[in-house]
Scaffold this motif. Structure first.
Motif, mmCIF file in Angstrom:
data_model
loop_
_atom_site.group_PDB
_atom_site.id
_atom_site.type_symbol
_atom_site.label_atom_id
_atom_site.label_comp_id
_atom_site.label_asym_id
_atom_site.label_seq_id
_atom_site.Cartn_x
_atom_site.Cartn_y
_atom_site.Cartn_z
ATOM 1 N N TYR A 209 3.388 26.779 53.486
ATOM 2 C CA TYR A 209 3.206 26.164 54.801
ATOM 3 C C TYR A 209 2.190 26.961 55.629
ATOM 4 N N GLN A 211 -0.195 29.021 54.661
ATOM 5 C CA GLN A 211 -1.561 28.891 54.153
ATOM 6 C C GLN A 211 -2.178 27.561 54.581
ATOM 7 N N GLN A 212 -1.391 26.502 54.580
ATOM 8 C CA GLN A 212 -1.886 25.200 55.024
ATOM 9 C C GLN A 212 -2.226 25.232 56.507
ATOM 10 N N GLU A 216 -5.931 24.776 58.431
ATOM 11 C CA GLU A 216 -6.172 23.765 59.449
ATOM 12 C C GLU A 216 -6.509 24.377 60.802
#
Length: 264
Positions: A209, A211-212, A216
């Motif tokens: 999560y 890293q995402q 973004e």
């Protein structure tokens, strides 16, 4: 017969008379106490038998309903679960209520499922079951991105003493991410990483999560474990050349020779 012998026999007869009289007076109480003990033991054993029998029947009913819920006949599963809720004993009615709520979610009846979990959270006597119901209900609200509704349900579980705290944090963080609150989600997920009691699987999932979120554009969370910069320390030599802009930003003066030697 001597006088001593006669007196001894009379004394023994008087003793026997007193014993018979005492027995006649005490016998009803002794028999009553014995009967009460027998009735208590019989009642206890009978209660255990009745409870075990009902628990076994409720267990069979619950697992039959769970198997029906895993199949295609959802109407039959709902009826079987309702029977366990109405007639079951022990913990099986509560289990049936949880399974019934998940069955509603399985059918796409999200609002009804959330209401069922909310009802469980107000009727269960166990604190852990109430927290579990609230977290499961909040989990169904992730796709809506309704952060206030999720916080209302799981906020009370995000405390150090709650065993549901990390599950609540995960649900809240995912809801914040869905709502576009990337920095808030980052902070929530970082709290899971910082929890030494969080499971390894959960931490691995949360790392994905994070890293995402970083990809973004979410700002990384600076934890308290990182030591603050010591502005009073001497500058550390670096193998990288120092540019003129870096020299101007530095608190130490840099000579023109150093600037010219570093310029391309």
């Amino acid at each position: 017969m001597s006088n001593d012998t006669l007196l001894r026999e009379v004394d023994e007869e008087l003793r026997r008379d007193r014993m018979r009289k005492l027995w006649r007076q005490s016998a009803p109480f002794i028999f009553g106490a014995a009967a009460a003990v027998i009735l208590l033991v019989a009642g206890y054993e009978g209660w255990n038998w009745w409870t075990d029998s009902n628990s076994a029947r409720s267990s069979d009913q619950f697992y039959a309903a769970a198997q029906a819920a895993d199949g295609s006949d959802l109407a039959a599963a709902e009826k079987a679960l309702d029977d366990v809720i109405a007639q079951g004993s022990g913990a099986y009615p509560a289990l049936a209520q949880f399974r019934d709520a998940s069955l509603l979610a399985q059918q796409g009846k999200i609002d009804e499922a959330v209401a069922a979990y909310d009802s469980l959270a107000t009727t269960q006597s166990s604190t852990h079951l109430r927290e579990l119901a609230l977290v499961m209900g909040a989990n169904l609200l992730i796709d809506k991105g309704d952060v206030p509704a999720v916080e209302q349900r799981v906020g009370g579980s995000i405390v150090p003493e709650s065993p549901m705290r990390n599950a609540a944090r995960e649900v809240l963080g995912l809801t914040q991410y869905k709502a576009g609150q990337l920095d808030a989600a980052m902070t929530t997920f970082q709290a899971i990483i910082d929890d030494p009691l969080a499971s390894r699987d959960l931490q691995s999932r949360v790392q994905i999560y994070i890293q995402q979120l970083l990809a973004e554009g979410a700002a990384p969370v600076v934890t308290s474990e990182e030591p603050p910069a010591d502005v009073s320390s001497e500058p550390v030599a670096s193998s990288e050349p120092v540019t003129s802009s870096e020299a101007l930003a530095s608190s130490e003066p840099v000579s023109s020779a150093e600037v010219s030697s570093s310029a391309p």
